[in-house]
Each structure stands twice: as structure tokens, then as C-alpha cells.
Scaffold this motif. Structure first.
Motif, mmCIF file in Angstrom:
data_model
loop_
_atom_site.group_PDB
_atom_site.id
_atom_site.type_symbol
_atom_site.label_atom_id
_atom_site.label_comp_id
_atom_site.label_asym_id
_atom_site.label_seq_id
_atom_site.Cartn_x
_atom_site.Cartn_y
_atom_site.Cartn_z
ATOM 1 N N PHE A 38 0.847 -1.188 0.000
ATOM 2 C CA PHE A 38 0.000 0.000 0.000
ATOM 3 C C PHE A 38 0.883 1.239 0.000
ATOM 4 C CE2 PHE A 38 -2.964 -3.041 1.716
ATOM 5 C CZ PHE A 38 -4.229 -2.560 1.389
ATOM 6 N N LEU A 39 0.594 2.195 -0.853
ATOM 7 C CA LEU A 39 1.208 3.514 -0.784
ATOM 8 C C LEU A 39 0.178 4.416 -0.111
ATOM 9 C CD1 LEU A 39 2.832 3.830 -4.326
ATOM 10 C CD2 LEU A 39 3.812 2.922 -2.223
ATOM 11 N N ILE A 40 0.514 4.902 1.072
ATOM 12 C CA ILE A 40 -0.441 5.622 1.904
ATOM 13 C C ILE A 40 -0.228 7.130 1.789
ATOM 14 C CG2 ILE A 40 -1.318 5.959 4.255
ATOM 15 C CD1 ILE A 40 -1.806 3.154 3.168
ATOM 16 N N MET A 41 -1.265 7.820 1.303
ATOM 17 C CA MET A 41 -1.296 9.278 1.282
ATOM 18 C C MET A 41 -2.041 9.724 2.534
ATOM 19 S SD MET A 41 -2.231 10.235 -2.671
ATOM 20 C CE MET A 41 -3.377 8.912 -3.042
ATOM 21 N N LYS A 42 -1.320 10.255 3.504
ATOM 22 C CA LYS A 42 -1.942 10.654 4.769
ATOM 23 C C LYS A 42 -2.399 12.101 4.706
ATOM 24 C CE LYS A 42 0.728 7.763 7.868
ATOM 25 N NZ LYS A 42 1.628 7.791 9.016
ATOM 26 N N LEU A 43 -3.661 12.301 5.040
ATOM 27 C CA LEU A 43 -4.167 13.663 5.179
ATOM 28 C C LEU A 43 -3.573 14.258 6.457
ATOM 29 C CD1 LEU A 43 -7.875 12.998 4.224
ATOM 30 C CD2 LEU A 43 -6.197 14.267 2.877
ATOM 31 N N ARG A 83 -14.098 20.944 -1.435
ATOM 32 C CA ARG A 83 -14.051 20.096 -2.628
ATOM 33 C C ARG A 83 -12.697 20.168 -3.314
ATOM 34 N NH1 ARG A 83 -19.530 19.872 -6.039
ATOM 35 N NH2 ARG A 83 -20.935 19.712 -4.279
ATOM 36 N N GLY A 84 -12.112 21.321 -3.364
ATOM 37 C CA GLY A 84 -10.825 21.496 -4.030
ATOM 38 C C GLY A 84 -9.649 20.967 -3.233
ATOM 39 N N PHE A 85 -9.831 20.808 -1.934
ATOM 40 C CA PHE A 85 -8.722 20.376 -1.098
ATOM 41 C C PHE A 85 -8.208 18.999 -1.497
ATOM 42 C CE2 PHE A 85 -7.145 17.925 2.487
ATOM 43 C CZ PHE A 85 -6.039 18.686 2.828
ATOM 44 N N ILE A 90 -4.072 15.474 -3.658
ATOM 45 C CA ILE A 90 -3.634 14.366 -4.505
ATOM 46 C C ILE A 90 -2.585 14.839 -5.506
ATOM 47 C CG2 ILE A 90 -4.391 12.741 -6.300
ATOM 48 C CD1 ILE A 90 -6.980 12.394 -4.648
ATOM 49 N N GLN A 91 -2.758 16.022 -6.043
ATOM 50 C CA GLN A 91 -1.760 16.564 -6.974
ATOM 51 C C GLN A 91 -0.395 16.707 -6.299
ATOM 52 O OE1 GLN A 91 -1.930 17.153 -10.271
ATOM 53 N NE2 GLN A 91 -4.007 16.346 -10.229
ATOM 54 N N THR A 92 -0.375 17.127 -5.024
ATOM 55 C CA THR A 92 0.904 17.283 -4.331
ATOM 56 C C THR A 92 1.568 15.936 -4.052
ATOM 57 O OG1 THR A 92 -0.045 17.261 -2.090
ATOM 58 C CG2 THR A 92 0.147 19.406 -3.185
ATOM 59 N N GLN A 93 0.786 14.859 -4.052
ATOM 60 C CA GLN A 93 1.313 13.529 -3.762
ATOM 61 C C GLN A 93 1.858 12.811 -4.992
ATOM 62 O OE1 GLN A 93 1.484 11.937 -0.507
ATOM 63 N NE2 GLN A 93 1.376 14.130 -0.166
ATOM 64 N N LYS A 94 1.511 13.265 -6.187
ATOM 65 C CA LYS A 94 1.926 12.569 -7.408
ATOM 66 C C LYS A 94 3.437 12.344 -7.512
ATOM 67 C CE LYS A 94 -1.962 13.395 -10.471
ATOM 68 N NZ LYS A 94 -2.393 14.015 -11.738
ATOM 69 N N PRO A 95 4.275 13.334 -7.226
ATOM 70 C CA PRO A 95 5.724 13.061 -7.295
ATOM 71 C C PRO A 95 6.176 12.001 -6.288
ATOM 72 C CG PRO A 95 5.311 15.428 -7.174
ATOM 73 C CD PRO A 95 4.002 14.750 -6.947
ATOM 74 N N THR A 119 -2.467 -0.607 -8.824
ATOM 75 C CA THR A 119 -3.893 -0.324 -8.764
ATOM 76 C C THR A 119 -4.106 0.959 -7.985
ATOM 77 O OG1 THR A 119 -4.343 -2.681 -8.721
ATOM 78 C CG2 THR A 119 -6.149 -1.240 -8.099
ATOM 79 N N CYS A 120 -4.719 1.934 -8.623
ATOM 80 C CA CYS A 120 -4.936 3.241 -7.988
ATOM 81 C C CYS A 120 -6.419 3.405 -7.687
ATOM 82 C CB CYS A 120 -4.438 4.340 -8.916
ATOM 83 S SG CYS A 120 -4.534 5.970 -8.202
ATOM 84 N N PHE A 121 -6.735 3.722 -6.432
ATOM 85 C CA PHE A 121 -8.110 3.937 -6.028
ATOM 86 C C PHE A 121 -8.395 5.401 -5.788
ATOM 87 C CE2 PHE A 121 -7.096 -0.394 -4.694
ATOM 88 C CZ PHE A 121 -8.119 -1.075 -5.333
ATOM 89 N N ALA A 122 -7.486 6.281 -6.153
ATOM 90 C CA ALA A 122 -7.670 7.722 -5.947
ATOM 91 C C ALA A 122 -8.099 8.381 -7.244
ATOM 92 C CB ALA A 122 -6.368 8.342 -5.451
ATOM 93 N N ARG A 123 -8.943 9.350 -7.110
ATOM 94 C CA ARG A 123 -9.318 10.137 -8.281
ATOM 95 C C ARG A 123 -8.217 11.127 -8.581
ATOM 96 N NH1 ARG A 123 -14.612 12.946 -6.811
ATOM 97 N NH2 ARG A 123 -13.562 13.071 -4.829
ATOM 98 N N PRO A 124 -7.880 11.346 -9.881
ATOM 99 C CA PRO A 124 -6.836 12.321 -10.214
ATOM 100 C C PRO A 124 -7.245 13.731 -9.937
ATOM 101 C CG PRO A 124 -7.746 11.323 -12.213
ATOM 102 C CD PRO A 124 -8.414 10.677 -11.037
#
Length: 124
Positions: A38-43, A83-85, A90-95, A119-124
Motif C-alpha cells: 500500500f502507498l499511503i497518502m496521509k491527510l 471540494r478542491g482540497f 492528490i496533486q501534491t502527492q503525485k511526485p 492499482t490506484c483507487f484515488a481520483r486524479p
């Protein structure tokens, strides 16, 4: 026996991680050849993720499921609308995702290494 490594990137947030974790349980219990990373993007404000990943990790055989925490990074600029957050986050996590996948690819480059499936479960 041929092995395969799945890479899951759940959308940020506890609820997405839980549903993805349940999917991982089903897959790993069904086929012993599978392992999942799992690659975890933590809020920045979500404090439940660490406890959940520790409990999920301990419920599997060693090495079958692992978690890689991506760097926590707050979006630059003014505080976006709710909504924009998520889209901005997610954009900041792409790199970071790109680097983590690159590192995984390099570590699995040997002839006996399992193929990676992303497998990506995040919306771009």
C-alpha cells in the motif's frame, strides 16, 4: 510457484483505506502467491490511519502486506474550498507516488522477482 506483487494506492482518508484493506485481506487469503504493498497518502488531519495500518499489518503473514507512508505535505497557497482540497492534495502527492513506484520497480528488478501490478483507487 510464480508470485505477484500488487501495489494499491487508496484515496486519502481512513474510509478508503479500510475498504481497500478489506479487499487486500480477501485477495491475500485467497491466493498465497500474492503480496500487496500500500502507498499511503496521509491527510494532515487524519490520525486514524497509523493505528489501522498497524492492526492490518499484524493480521497477515510476514511480508504479505506492507505499507509505505508517503510524505505528508500540505497544499501550498490559500486554504482551498473543501471540494478542491482533496484534488489539490492528490496533486501534491503525485511526485511521491512516482518515486515510491520507481523505488519498488528497482527493488523488484531481479530475474526471480515477482511482477508488479499497480492499482490506484484515488481520483486524479
Amino acid at each position: 510457484m510464480k508470485r505477484a506483487e500488487l501495489v494499491f494506492i487508496p484515496s486519502p482518508g481512513f474510509s478508503h483505506l479500510v475498504s481497500t484493506g478489506e479487499l487486500a485481506k480477501l485477495l491475500v487469503n485467497r491466493d498465497e502467491r500474492l503480496s500487496i504493498t500500500f502507498l499511503i497518502m496521509k491527510l494532515p488531519f487524519d490520525n486514524k490511519v497509523d493505528a489501522y495500518t498497524q492492526s492490518l499489518s499484524s493480521s497477515f503473514a510476514a511480508g504479505r502486506v506492507r505499507f509505505i507512508d508517503l510524505p505528508v505535505q500540505k497544499p501550498a497557497g490559500d486554504q482551498p474550498r473543501p471540494r478542491g482540497f482533496l484534488a489539490t492534495f492528490i496533486q501534491t502527492q503525485k511526485p511521491h507516488v512516482k518515486q515510491a513506484v520507481s523505488n519498488l520497480t528497482e527493488s523488484y528488478s531481479g530475474p526471480d522477482s515477482p511482477p508488479l501490478s499497480l492499482t490506484c483507487f484515488a481520483r486524479p
